[in-house]
Write a protein that holds these residues in place. Structure first.
Motif, PDB file in Angstrom:
ATOM      1  N   LYS A   1       0.833  -1.199   0.000  1.00 47.64           N
ATOM      2  CA  LYS A   1       0.000   0.000   0.000  1.00 47.64           C
ATOM      3  C   LYS A   1       0.862   1.241   0.000  1.00 47.64           C
ATOM      4  O   LYS A   1       1.974   1.248   0.535  1.00 47.64           O
ATOM      5  CB  LYS A   1      -0.886   0.008   1.249  1.00 47.64           C
TER       6      LYS A   1
ATOM      7  N   ASP B   1       1.815   4.825   1.477  1.00 49.61           N
ATOM      8  CA  ASP B   1       1.699   5.397   2.808  1.00 49.61           C
ATOM      9  C   ASP B   1       2.413   6.745   2.812  1.00 49.61           C
ATOM     10  O   ASP B   1       2.738   7.267   1.736  1.00 49.61           O
ATOM     11  CB  ASP B   1       2.230   4.433   3.877  1.00 49.61           C
ATOM     12  N   GLU B   2       2.687   7.261   4.021  1.00 52.72           N
ATOM     13  CA  GLU B   2       3.280   8.591   4.073  1.00 52.72           C
ATOM     14  C   GLU B   2       4.706   8.614   3.526  1.00 52.72           C
ATOM     15  O   GLU B   2       5.277   9.672   3.350  1.00 52.72           O
ATOM     16  CB  GLU B   2       3.223   9.160   5.496  1.00 52.72           C
TER      17      GLU B   2
ATOM     18  N   ARG C   1      -8.112  16.351   7.069  1.00 55.90           N
ATOM     19  CA  ARG C   1      -8.184  15.027   6.434  1.00 55.90           C
ATOM     20  C   ARG C   1      -9.536  14.735   5.770  1.00 55.90           C
ATOM     21  O   ARG C   1      -9.896  13.585   5.541  1.00 55.90           O
ATOM     22  CB  ARG C   1      -7.840  13.922   7.447  1.00 55.90           C
TER      23      ARG C   1
ATOM     24  N   MET D   1      -9.043  12.910   2.589  1.00 59.39           N
ATOM     25  CA  MET D   1      -8.874  11.457   2.679  1.00 59.39           C
ATOM     26  C   MET D   1     -10.231  10.765   2.783  1.00 59.39           C
ATOM     27  O   MET D   1     -10.439   9.694   2.217  1.00 59.39           O
ATOM     28  CB  MET D   1      -8.016  11.105   3.896  1.00 59.39           C
ATOM     29  N   VAL D   2     -11.153  11.390   3.532  1.00 61.87           N
ATOM     30  CA  VAL D   2     -12.491  10.821   3.669  1.00 61.87           C
ATOM     31  C   VAL D   2     -13.194  10.806   2.312  1.00 61.87           C
ATOM     32  O   VAL D   2     -13.901   9.865   1.975  1.00 61.87           O
ATOM     33  CB  VAL D   2     -13.316  11.637   4.690  1.00 61.87           C
TER      34      VAL D   2
ATOM     35  N   CYS E   1     -11.850  11.073  -0.938  1.00 64.99           N
ATOM     36  CA  CYS E   1     -11.225  10.494  -2.128  1.00 64.99           C
ATOM     37  C   CYS E   1     -11.742   9.074  -2.364  1.00 64.99           C
ATOM     38  O   CYS E   1     -11.600   8.201  -1.514  1.00 64.99           O
ATOM     39  CB  CYS E   1      -9.701  10.449  -1.964  1.00 64.99           C
TER      40      CYS E   1
ATOM     41  N   ASP F   1      -8.893   6.507  -2.117  1.00 64.63           N
ATOM     42  CA  ASP F   1      -8.107   6.469  -0.868  1.00 64.63           C
ATOM     43  C   ASP F   1      -6.643   6.831  -1.087  1.00 64.63           C
ATOM     44  O   ASP F   1      -5.746   6.136  -0.621  1.00 64.63           O
ATOM     45  CB  ASP F   1      -8.177   5.072  -0.221  1.00 64.63           C
TER      46      ASP F   1
ATOM     47  N   LYS G   1      -2.403  10.498   1.905  1.00 63.82           N
ATOM     48  CA  LYS G   1      -1.904   9.874   3.138  1.00 63.82           C
ATOM     49  C   LYS G   1      -1.477  10.975   4.099  1.00 63.82           C
ATOM     50  O   LYS G   1      -1.050  12.046   3.689  1.00 63.82           O
ATOM     51  CB  LYS G   1      -0.709   8.960   2.836  1.00 63.82           C
ATOM     52  N   PHE G   2      -1.571  10.658   5.386  1.00 62.64           N
ATOM     53  CA  PHE G   2      -1.334  11.665   6.416  1.00 62.64           C
ATOM     54  C   PHE G   2      -0.237  11.186   7.344  1.00 62.64           C
ATOM     55  O   PHE G   2      -0.172  10.011   7.691  1.00 62.64           O
ATOM     56  CB  PHE G   2      -2.638  11.876   7.199  1.00 62.64           C
TER      57      PHE G   2
ATOM     58  N   TYR H   1       0.714  10.649  10.598  1.00 62.50           N
ATOM     59  CA  TYR H   1       0.116  10.620  11.936  1.00 62.50           C
ATOM     60  C   TYR H   1       1.139  10.822  13.042  1.00 62.50           C
ATOM     61  O   TYR H   1       0.785  11.177  14.156  1.00 62.50           O
ATOM     62  CB  TYR H   1      -0.622   9.297  12.155  1.00 62.50           C
ATOM     63  N   HIS H   2       2.418  10.558  12.739  1.00 60.82           N
ATOM     64  CA  HIS H   2       3.401  10.639  13.820  1.00 60.82           C
ATOM     65  C   HIS H   2       4.297  11.861  13.683  1.00 60.82           C
ATOM     66  O   HIS H   2       5.487  11.801  13.955  1.00 60.82           O
ATOM     67  CB  HIS H   2       4.220   9.347  13.880  1.00 60.82           C
ATOM     68  N   SER H   3       3.696  12.962  13.257  1.00 58.79           N
ATOM     69  CA  SER H   3       4.483  14.176  13.121  1.00 58.79           C
ATOM     70  C   SER H   3       3.737  15.338  13.775  1.00 58.79           C
ATOM     71  O   SER H   3       2.506  15.365  13.809  1.00 58.79           O
ATOM     72  CB  SER H   3       4.714  14.470  11.638  1.00 58.79           C
TER      73      SER H   3
ATOM     74  N   PRO I   1       2.414  17.609  10.502  1.00 60.16           N
ATOM     75  CA  PRO I   1       2.105  16.553   9.532  1.00 60.16           C
ATOM     76  C   PRO I   1       1.766  17.108   8.152  1.00 60.16           C
ATOM     77  O   PRO I   1       1.196  18.187   8.015  1.00 60.16           O
ATOM     78  CB  PRO I   1       0.896  15.854  10.154  1.00 60.16           C
TER      79      PRO I   1
END
Lengths: 288, 412
Positions: free
Chosen positions: A77, A79-80, A138, A141-142, A144, A147, A150-151, A153-155, A158
């Motif tokens: 997939k 991802d960020e 986001r 993202m909802v 699109c 899908d 990408k976001f 999440y750990h920044s 971000p």
């Protein structure tokens, strides 16, 4: 959509100018018609799954190099850290590869969803993301259907990540990194109209090789990314339940009702208020 | 939470005796007992929640939430914002009854409901800031350098903002009475009707707008909950969601703040609840009828005999049809017990419905389902408890449930 409005205003202005100045300006308007979106044509029958595009993409966008490889057993997939992936699938026509990235819709749901115009459909066609505007809600993202965004999440700062068709390279006059790097010429870059013509030609010349379907020609109202494949796209992990009309059309009715609600409802409320003004006494002991 | 001191009315400033600043400082002190069961439970949760919020901004959203690339909106949006705002719908319904239909008998409910609505918007829409990845850019769609006017979220965001202002204006006479500001009170009272009309208009649009947010996620939401009529369903259900909240919250306030409520309002309260239950039953009937129409129109029969289908039936029958009949029966037999049971069931139904659209039915085909982390739940509870604390602070100081000071009645 920003672009539609711009095109519309331009057309309107030019139409006015044409009326005033005669034919010659009308010709000029055709020449700088910006609706010729750029796009990519990906041919699954040519792809050898070598991941050159993934490496080139990572290099062009300062992302880590991919460590895994296409395998029919796993679905890789985005991802960020990767904006494109190549997946392998076992199909009735043998192992087939497919490259995934942003579809660059003609009328992108993410762009219409964005309340800060951070997601933006450029007039050239690529859908890009602009950091200084995004508030990280986001909603793109909802919305699109593919899908794609990408976001991180750990920044604490971000970003939204997705393929931008190498928009910066395009501005320098180069072509997208994945196209340039592909040794099998599985990806072609050009205007959407030319690409559809080319895809039709390939299907016509090799009707046994291809499924008679250009994925992206009509899906989601048409996308900049076009696919040719030996099998149905659902065999290659793609959604085939998508609607052919554009996704922004789904909220159009609601948004169009807003002005009329703003005009009619207050008037109605005020009218009822005036009509029931003298009901105090009767209401007080009302239905109790 | 029970008030034990013998002072029954809120303290309001007497303009002749006290300066505003001194009064404000004296009002900051807590009133009532500190070690109540509610405080003992809520204080540690709020404390923990604050720590988690700090971690969230320090390490990023991923540190406290279970959100994924496929499910970018979870409990904070689905419950705090979408459900919380539905429950705040009582404010526009009650102001509609009182100021538009001129049904004066609901007048004693106006202030507390508007206050509740206002705080719900401040806290639950405020919870949205926690969910924003780049909250410093939240100003962009407001100051106008980037108007994404084609976005439903743009509409919702602006409506939240404007509606908070409208509700503040509707509530402001109470603040003026508390501060003893007579001139301001006069001006603010005049603005009420305009604020009410504006507020109701905004509410119709953003209650439905919250549903419209999910219109583009057509294939992602389970077909039993997705339809092009989500906005209409959200709007109609916000009527009885809000009123159920009014009934629920009113029953608690009547007990907890009983010493603030005068004899007349105390007595009329039951009658009001009975009238409200009839409106609830009516709105729920309309909603249920709409759901049936949509069910038939979209040919959803094939989905009925599945796990999600049973869940859908449970929602529609157990949490809409049955509470609707309980409301109706409660109205006919004047049974408060029935009405309160119906209100609680309806509220559970609203929570279930909103979560079905936003979380449970969202990406329902994905093998890896989203489930909120304990930290998301704690932060949600923190938001709710903090709101209740602020609500209680205001109730104990301003004439919300208690009577307005004498000078207001003299002016009228």
């Amino acid at each position: 959509m920003g672009l539609d409005r711009r095109v519309f205003m331009k057309t309107l202005g030019l139409a006015g100018a044409t009326l005033a100045l005669g034919k010659s300006t009308g010709m000029a308007s055709k020449k700088d018609d910006p609706t010729e979106f750029l796009g990519l044509l990906y041919d699954s029958t040519r792809c050898i799954g070598c991941q050159s595009c993934e490496f080139a993409c990572a290099e062009a966008h300062n992302l880590p190099e991919p460590k895994d490889y296409p395998d029919p057993e796993v679905v890789r997939k985005m991802d960020e850290n990767r904006r494109t992936v190549v997946n392998a699938y076992n199909t009735s026509q043998g192992e087939a590869y497919v490259k995934e990235q942003c579809m660059h819709c003609n009328e992108p749901a993410c762009v219409v969803a964005c309340l800060t115009e951070a997601m933006y459909k450029t007039k050239e066609g690529p859908v890009i993301w602009r950091a200084d505007k995004c508030m990280g809600c986001r909603f793109c993202m909802v919305s699109c259907p593919f899908d794609i965004p990408k976001f991180e999440y750990h920044s604490t700062n971000p970003k939204i990540l997705k393929c931008d068709m190498c928009y910066d390279r395009l501005k320098e006059g180069k072509i997208p990194a994945c196209v340039e790097s592909c040794p099998a010429e599985a990806i072609v870059f050009g205007t959407r109209r030319e690409l559809i013509k080319e895809a039709r030609r390939r299907i016509h010349e090799n009707p046994d090789l291809y499924k008679d379907h250009i994925y992206g020609e009509h899906e989601a109202g048409g996308t900049g990314m076009l696919y040719l494949a030996p099998v149905n796209m659902d065999k290659l992990g793609f959604k085939t339940n998508l609607q052919n009309s554009s996704y922004p059309a789904l909220t159009k009715g609601f948004l169009y009702s807003v002005p009329s609600v703003f005009v009619l409802v207050p008037a109605l409320l005020l009218g009822i208020h005036e009509a029931t003004k003298n009901n105090h006494q009767t209401e007080d002991d009302g239905d109790e | 939470m029970m008030e034990t001191n013998s002072i029954t009315l809120t303290t309001m400033r007497d303009p002749e005796k006290q300066s505003t600043w001194k009064f404000l400082i004296s009002e900051l002190k807590p009133k009532g007992k500190i070690f109540t069961p509610f405080n003992i439970i809520s204080a540690p949760i709020i404390l923990l929640g604050v720590i988690l919020i700090i971690i969230r901004f320090w390490k990023g959203l991923g540190a406290v939430t279970n959100l994924t690339q496929e499910v970018p909106w979870g409990l904070w949006i689905g419950f705090d914002v979408v459900t919380g705002v539905a429950f705040a719908g009582g404010a526009y319904v009650i102001t509609f009854l009182v100021y538009i239909l001129n049904s004066r008998k609901y007048h004693s409910l106006v202030r507390v409901t508007v206050l509740n609505g206002f705080l719900a918007y401040v806290f639950y829409a405020g919870a949205l800031l926690l969910d924003l990845g780049r909250p410093w850019n939240v100003i962009n769609p407001i100051i106008g350098n980037n108007f994404g006017t084609s976005s439903v979220l743009f509409l919702v965001a602006w409506h939240f903002l404007l509606y908070m202002v409208a509700q503040l204006i509707e509530f402001s006479p109470a603040i003026a009475e508390w501060l003893g500001a007579r001139r301001a009170h006069k001006i603010l009272s005049i603005m009420t009707l305009a604020a009410v009309i504006f507020g109701i208009t905004l509410s119709t649009l953003h209650q439905s707008g919250l549903g419209a947010l999910y219109l583009m996620a057509k294939e992602k939401i389970h077909p039993l909950w997705y339809s092009e009529f989500i906005p209409l369903l959200f709007f109609v259900s916000s009527i009885f969601a809000g009123l159920s909240m009014v009934i629920f919250e009113g029953s608690i306030s009547q007990r907890v703040f009983s010493n603030q409520i005068n004899e007349k309002n105390h007595k009329s309260h039951n009658g009001i609840l009975i009238s409200l239950s009839r409106i609830c039953a009516g709105a729920m009937f309309a909603y249920f009828f709409l759901q049936i129409l949509i069910f038939i129109h979209e040919k959803r029969w094939e989905h009925l005999d599945t796990t999600m289908g049973y869940w859908y039936l449970f929602e529609m029958i157990g949490l809409v049809l049955i509470p609707m009949m309980l409301f109706f029966q409660g109205y006919r037999t004047r049974s408060l017990a029935l009405i309160k049971t119906a209100a609680i069931m309806t509220m559970i139904g609203i929570i279930v419905n909103r979560l079905n659209v936003t979380v449970i039915g969202f990406m329902w085909e994905e093998p890896l389902r989203y489930f909120p982390s304990w930290m998301e739940i704690v932060i949600t509870l923190t938001v709710i408890f903090t709101e209740i604390w602020v609500f209680r602070w205001i109730i104990r100081r301003m004439p919300v449930l208690s009577d307005s000071p004498a000078w207001v009645r003299n002016e009228e």
